[in-house]
Design a protein around this motif. Structure first.
Motif, PDB file in Angstrom:
ATOM      1  N   GLU A  71      -0.269  -6.990  11.422  1.00  0.00           N
ATOM      2  CA  GLU A  71      -1.195  -5.996  11.997  1.00  0.00           C
ATOM      3  C   GLU A  71      -0.981  -4.608  11.407  1.00  0.00           C
ATOM      4  OE1 GLU A  71      -1.000  -6.397  16.246  1.00  0.00           O
ATOM      5  OE2 GLU A  71      -1.447  -8.549  16.135  1.00  0.00           O
ATOM      6  N   ILE A  72       0.210  -4.358  10.908  1.00  0.00           N
ATOM      7  CA  ILE A  72       0.427  -3.099  10.167  1.00  0.00           C
ATOM      8  C   ILE A  72      -0.298  -3.186   8.818  1.00  0.00           C
ATOM      9  CG2 ILE A  72       2.168  -1.734   8.933  1.00  0.00           C
ATOM     10  CD1 ILE A  72       4.113  -2.484  11.245  1.00  0.00           C
ATOM     11  N   LEU A  73      -0.188  -4.339   8.180  1.00  0.00           N
ATOM     12  CA  LEU A  73      -0.832  -4.496   6.863  1.00  0.00           C
ATOM     13  C   LEU A  73      -2.352  -4.427   6.980  1.00  0.00           C
ATOM     14  CD1 LEU A  73       1.233  -7.383   5.169  1.00  0.00           C
ATOM     15  CD2 LEU A  73       1.492  -4.912   4.875  1.00  0.00           C
ATOM     16  N   ILE A  74      -2.898  -5.122   7.955  1.00  0.00           N
ATOM     17  CA  ILE A  74      -4.359  -5.154   8.118  1.00  0.00           C
ATOM     18  C   ILE A  74      -4.676  -4.796   9.575  1.00  0.00           C
ATOM     19  CG2 ILE A  74      -6.477  -6.507   7.823  1.00  0.00           C
ATOM     20  CD1 ILE A  74      -5.025  -8.298   5.870  1.00  0.00           C
ATOM     21  N   PRO A  75      -4.760  -3.514   9.848  1.00  0.00           N
ATOM     22  CA  PRO A  75      -4.949  -3.088  11.242  1.00  0.00           C
ATOM     23  C   PRO A  75      -6.397  -3.257  11.711  1.00  0.00           C
ATOM     24  CG  PRO A  75      -4.914  -1.190   9.786  1.00  0.00           C
ATOM     25  CD  PRO A  75      -4.659  -2.390   8.913  1.00  0.00           C
ATOM     26  N   ALA A 134       6.928  -1.354   0.728  1.00  0.00           N
ATOM     27  CA  ALA A 134       5.722  -1.411  -0.112  1.00  0.00           C
ATOM     28  C   ALA A 134       5.809  -0.501  -1.324  1.00  0.00           C
ATOM     29  CB  ALA A 134       4.492  -1.029   0.721  1.00  0.00           C
ATOM     30  N   GLU A 137       5.203  -1.414  -5.043  1.00  0.00           N
ATOM     31  CA  GLU A 137       3.901  -1.703  -5.652  1.00  0.00           C
ATOM     32  C   GLU A 137       3.479  -0.586  -6.607  1.00  0.00           C
ATOM     33  OE1 GLU A 137       1.304  -4.557  -2.802  1.00  0.00           O
ATOM     34  OE2 GLU A 137       1.492  -2.491  -2.124  1.00  0.00           O
ATOM     35  N   TYR A 150       7.986  -8.306   1.542  1.00  0.00           N
ATOM     36  CA  TYR A 150       6.697  -7.608   1.742  1.00  0.00           C
ATOM     37  C   TYR A 150       5.580  -8.320   0.977  1.00  0.00           C
ATOM     38  CZ  TYR A 150       3.112  -4.093   0.724  1.00  0.00           C
ATOM     39  OH  TYR A 150       1.922  -3.443   0.546  1.00  0.00           O
ATOM     40  N   LYS A 154       2.399 -10.099   2.520  1.00  0.00           N
ATOM     41  CA  LYS A 154       1.104  -9.509   2.167  1.00  0.00           C
ATOM     42  C   LYS A 154       0.173 -10.550   1.532  1.00  0.00           C
ATOM     43  CE  LYS A 154      -1.149  -5.869  -0.496  1.00  0.00           C
ATOM     44  NZ  LYS A 154      -1.005  -4.613  -1.232  1.00  0.00           N
TER      45      LYS A 154
ATOM     46  N   GLY B 382      -0.786  -1.098  -1.579  1.00  0.00           N
ATOM     47  CA  GLY B 382      -0.887  -0.436  -0.285  1.00  0.00           C
ATOM     48  C   GLY B 382      -1.208  -1.368   0.858  1.00  0.00           C
ATOM     49  N   PHE B 383      -1.450  -0.762   2.011  1.00  0.00           N
ATOM     50  CA  PHE B 383      -1.781  -1.531   3.218  1.00  0.00           C
ATOM     51  C   PHE B 383      -2.462  -0.588   4.201  1.00  0.00           C
ATOM     52  CE2 PHE B 383       2.488   0.173   3.687  1.00  0.00           C
ATOM     53  CZ  PHE B 383       2.491   0.727   4.961  1.00  0.00           C
ATOM     54  N   GLY B 384      -2.902  -1.156   5.308  1.00  0.00           N
ATOM     55  CA  GLY B 384      -3.525  -0.332   6.340  1.00  0.00           C
ATOM     56  C   GLY B 384      -5.018  -0.135   6.124  1.00  0.00           C
ATOM     57  N   TRP B 387      -6.269   0.698   2.650  1.00  0.00           N
ATOM     58  CA  TRP B 387      -6.256  -0.497   1.794  1.00  0.00           C
ATOM     59  C   TRP B 387      -7.487  -1.362   2.078  1.00  0.00           C
ATOM     60  CZ3 TRP B 387      -5.849  -5.762   3.069  1.00  0.00           C
ATOM     61  CH2 TRP B 387      -5.567  -6.636   2.011  1.00  0.00           C
TER      62      TRP B 387
END
Lengths: 195, 572
Positions: A71-75, A134, A137, A150, A154, B382-384, B387
């Motif tokens: 959920e942090i990666l894809i909120p 992260a 990257e 990570y 991811k 990245g992320f969030g 991203w």
């Protein structure tokens, strides 16, 4: 060319007279102007099996940590995120049937994450840790020790999200896989001029 | 006794059935695989509607290849193994079902040109075909007019036009690539596809769902079950028996084919059928396998060339990325036609365009825009929320250039034979493949990759790392369910570089029973009749003395039409 509803009706009436068209046209006409509508209207709902899925691969504390990480990666923001797509559940579902090598990789990864304190950290600390992990990257010269973990999460999380209805339809507004009366041509004169 | 027995129901078998039954011949078609009902088997499905999101349960796709969507129309690799020579690899893409591989094919419907039929005259390598473009043109016309090919009439001498239906419109990325190719001075046109843009011969037009490779639910793309078999069945002269695995051709004392023996797929009972003509149309390698199984040393093999000169066009990774000026654009239906644009070969097509460093050529394709799965996303840093926005912005700007197949030279050392040890589920010896690439193919691929980059950059493209299915997940590269490798394969050929794709990737296998003017130089004559046996025909890619740089299916069908004309002429 995008056809109007009236044009669609006329075309359907003419074409329905063709032999072999009887089975096709009801479905075609029903969604014949799919690209004029939001994909969210046309696409079927997400099947329910993940809704009631109970994790079997991850131990509860690892699953909770994974869910927080996804959920942090894809909120969730103006579109659904990993939570609505139930990405952690899907990853668990795939891993319970995966090869022993892959299962071992994930167990090691989650153990490393736990060792770094992610499981017991508060939301802010978790966000900072993910940010540090992260960094590799952008600069691979000195990656964080947990950078492979990570990347592992991811990659699988990205797949889980963008193969879900939340990802394909709600976030990306994918328009394919639908019945269309015509293919929309590029209507940008500037694209016809090479740069 | 049937007038003709046709082994196989794919593009060529279906066409032969149509031609012969319409002329009044009583035909039996034998298909090794299952009957297919498009209404039940083919439907639109999003990735999220499948448990494993298209990748299949671990183990499934090793057995069947394909994807979770279409594995049912593929072939069971456990029932139907094959082998490769030590130190080599070949991925043989196969189907066993009514309609064969055309149920999920890429629909590219290209005419070959005289520079391909007469390639040996141009560069001195190999053997010219026993037919010219003038011989083939009436049959190209006939097949195209019946099946329906959407394309533009471009007037390129190296890519002859036909009686085309209107082309499909270009999306934004294709429009940009089209302008870029023009700017580079290259020939460029729509891909030529047997995919209807208007209602044609009782079939509805394409509805642009993009599911072609999973089977068309309405018959808007060419395949036998939608196009050639229904009218053939309507004559009342065609009988189709599915689940009938042909084991060999039987001969009589007059040096004629008496018929074939098949094994019922599930009961494993052997059945003999007799016919005045035997037509093998079971795919290039299955045809050759049957000839090898039918006599010691191979049937119709007085030339000693049966199984020799096996070829398959060569693939290679192209260029993937985005066209930055399309970033952030609105959501559009970009992949619904599953097509693109192409550049016909423009090198080595005449004496003025000869290259010094390699012979023969290749075609390139380009397209772009949104696709169901954003394969690039995991590689976006990245992320969030930022991203997510970046992924969506790039999603509509995706672009790619890929190879449509580079010519592989005919070499005697590339051949197939029967494996002395391995048998299929019915106890029939399987094929063993010996194939490697020559330096010429490597040079072609290198040239393609340079040209692809040139095209991509001219279009303003920005390269991104390629698609990424998560490592280790079902179907991913190197995973337990990655595309199946044949038994006894020892992996990539020695010295192969990572930029090359496995042989067989193009699924354009041809040769092994090439056509020739003289019986000493080949197995088939210009009508695809065996030189040795007057009532035995072989339809498919077997007759090709060279691959050419075009997609082969239309030429295979046109050769089948020509062969059927020869049968009907003999009948009259």
């Amino acid at each position: 060319m995008i056809l109007s509803r009236r044009e669609l009706l006329e075309l359907a009436a003419r074409a329905a007279a063709l032999p072999g068209a009887a089975q096709f046209f009801p479905a075609w006409f029903q969604a014949g102007a799919a690209h004029q509508h939001s994909p969210a209207v046309v696409a079927p709902p997400q099947p329910p099996f993940l809704r009631d899925y109970k994790p079997v691969f991850f131990a509860p504390e690892d699953f909770d940590a994974l869910q927080a990480f996804t959920e942090i990666l894809i909120p969730t923001d103006d579109t659904p995120g990993a939570r609505e797509a139930r990405c952690a559940h899907y990853i668990d579902f795939v891993l319970q049937a995966a090869s022993p090598e892959l299962q071992k990789q994930w167990r090691s990864g989650m153990a490393a994450l736990k060792g770094a304190g992610f499981h017991k950290a508060d939301a802010g600390e978790r966000l900072r840790l993910v940010g540090a992990m992260a960094a590799g990257e952008g600069d691979r010269s000195a990656p964080h020790p947990l950078y492979p973990v990570y990347r592992l999460i991811k990659q699988q999380n990205t797949f889980a999200f963008y193969t879900s209805r939340a990802g394909i339809i709600d976030a990306l507004e994918y328009r394919g896989n639908s019945y269309n009366a015509s293919f929309p041509a590029c209507n940008h004169p500037e694209h016809k001029v090479s740069i | 006794m049937h007038d003709a027995v046709i082994v196989g129901s794919g593009a060529c078998g279906g066409w032969a059935a149509l031609e012969l039954t319409r002329a009044g011949m009583k035909v039996l078609m034998l298909e090794a695989g299952a009957h297919i009902d498009p209404a039940k088997e083919f439907h639109h499905k999003y990735l999220y509607e499948m448990e494993y999101r298209g990748q299949g349960k671990p183990g499934l796709l090793r057995r069947y290849a394909g994807s979770e969507r279409n594995y049912r129309i593929m072939l069971d690799n456990e029932e139907n193994p094959y082998t490769t020579a030590p130190g080599t690899a070949y991925r043989w893409g196969r189907s066993r079902c009514l309609g064969g591989r055309t149920l999920h094919w890429a629909r590219a419907t290209d005419r070959m040109a005289d520079y391909e039929f007469k390639a040996a005259s141009l560069d001195g390598y190999g053997m010219n075909w026993a037919v010219t473009y003038a011989d083939m043109k009436p049959y190209y016309d006939r097949v195209e007019a019946f099946i329906g090919v959407s394309a533009s009439r471009d007037g390129f001498p190296q890519f002859p036009d036909g009686p085309f239906l209107p082309p499909m419109p270009m999306n934004c990325a294709e429009t940009i690539f089209f302008a870029a190719a023009k700017s580079l001075g290259w020939p460029v046109c729509h891909r030529r596809l047997s995919q209807l843009t208007v209602a044609h011969n009782g079939r509805p037009p394409c509805h642009y769902c993009g599911n072609c490779v999973n089977g068309c639910d309405v018959g808007a793309m060419f395949n036998p079950i939608a196009v050639t078999l229904p009218p053939a069945l309507k004559t009342g002269n065609l009988e189709v028996r599915c689940d009938s695995v042909v084991s060999h051709v039987r001969m009589n004392k007059e040096n004629k084919a008496q018929g074939v023996t098949y094994i019922e797929r599930y009961t494993k009972k052997a059945v003999d059928v007799d016919a005045r003509y035997v037509i093998l149309a079971a795919s290039t390698l299955e045809n050759t396998r049957l000839l090898l199984l039918s006599a010691k040393g191979g049937l119709a093999n007085s030339s000693g060339l049966l199984g020799m000169y096996f070829m398959d066009q060569v693939g290679a990774p192209g260029v993937n990325g985005i066209i930055p000026r399309l970033k952030g654009g609105p959501s559009r239906l970009d992949d619904g036609k599953a097509a693109g644009i192409m550049t016909p070969s423009f090198q080595n097509i005449d004496s003025k365009t000869l290259r010094k460093d390699f012979i023969r050529g290749y075609m390139m394709n380009a397209t772009g825009g949104q696709t169901e799965y954003p394969g690039f996303a995991a590689n976006v840093p990245g992320f969030g929320s930022e991203w997510k926005k970046e992924v969506k912005s790039r999603y509509v700007a995706q672009a790619r250039v890929w190879i449509a197949g580079a010519e592989m030279l005919a070499r005697k050392e590339n051949f197939v034979e029967l494996d002395p040890e391995v048998k299929d589920a019915w106890g029939i010896p399987v094929i063993k493949i010996h194939m490697t690439q020559s330096d010429n193919e490597y040079k072609l691929v290198e040239d393609f990759q340079q040209r692809a980059m040139e095209w991509f950059k001219k279009a303003g493209g920005e390269i991104m790392p390629g698609p990424a299915t998560p490592a280790g997940f079902p179907g991913a590269e190197g995973s337990p369910t990655a595309n199946p490798a044949p038994r006894q394969s020892a992996g990539p050929a020695p010295g192969s570089a990572p930029k090359r794709r496995p042989l067989g990737h193009m699924i354009h296998e041809v040769g092994t029973a090439r056509m020739s003017v003289s019986p000493k130089d080949g197995v088939l004559n210009s009508y695809c009749r065996t030189h040795d046996i007057p009532n035995l025909y072989v339809f498919g890619g077997n007759a090709f003395p060279s691959t050419g740089d075009k997609h082969p299916t239309l030429t295979m069908m046109a050769l089948a039409a020509r062969g059927c004309d020869n049968i009907l002429k003999a009948e009259r």
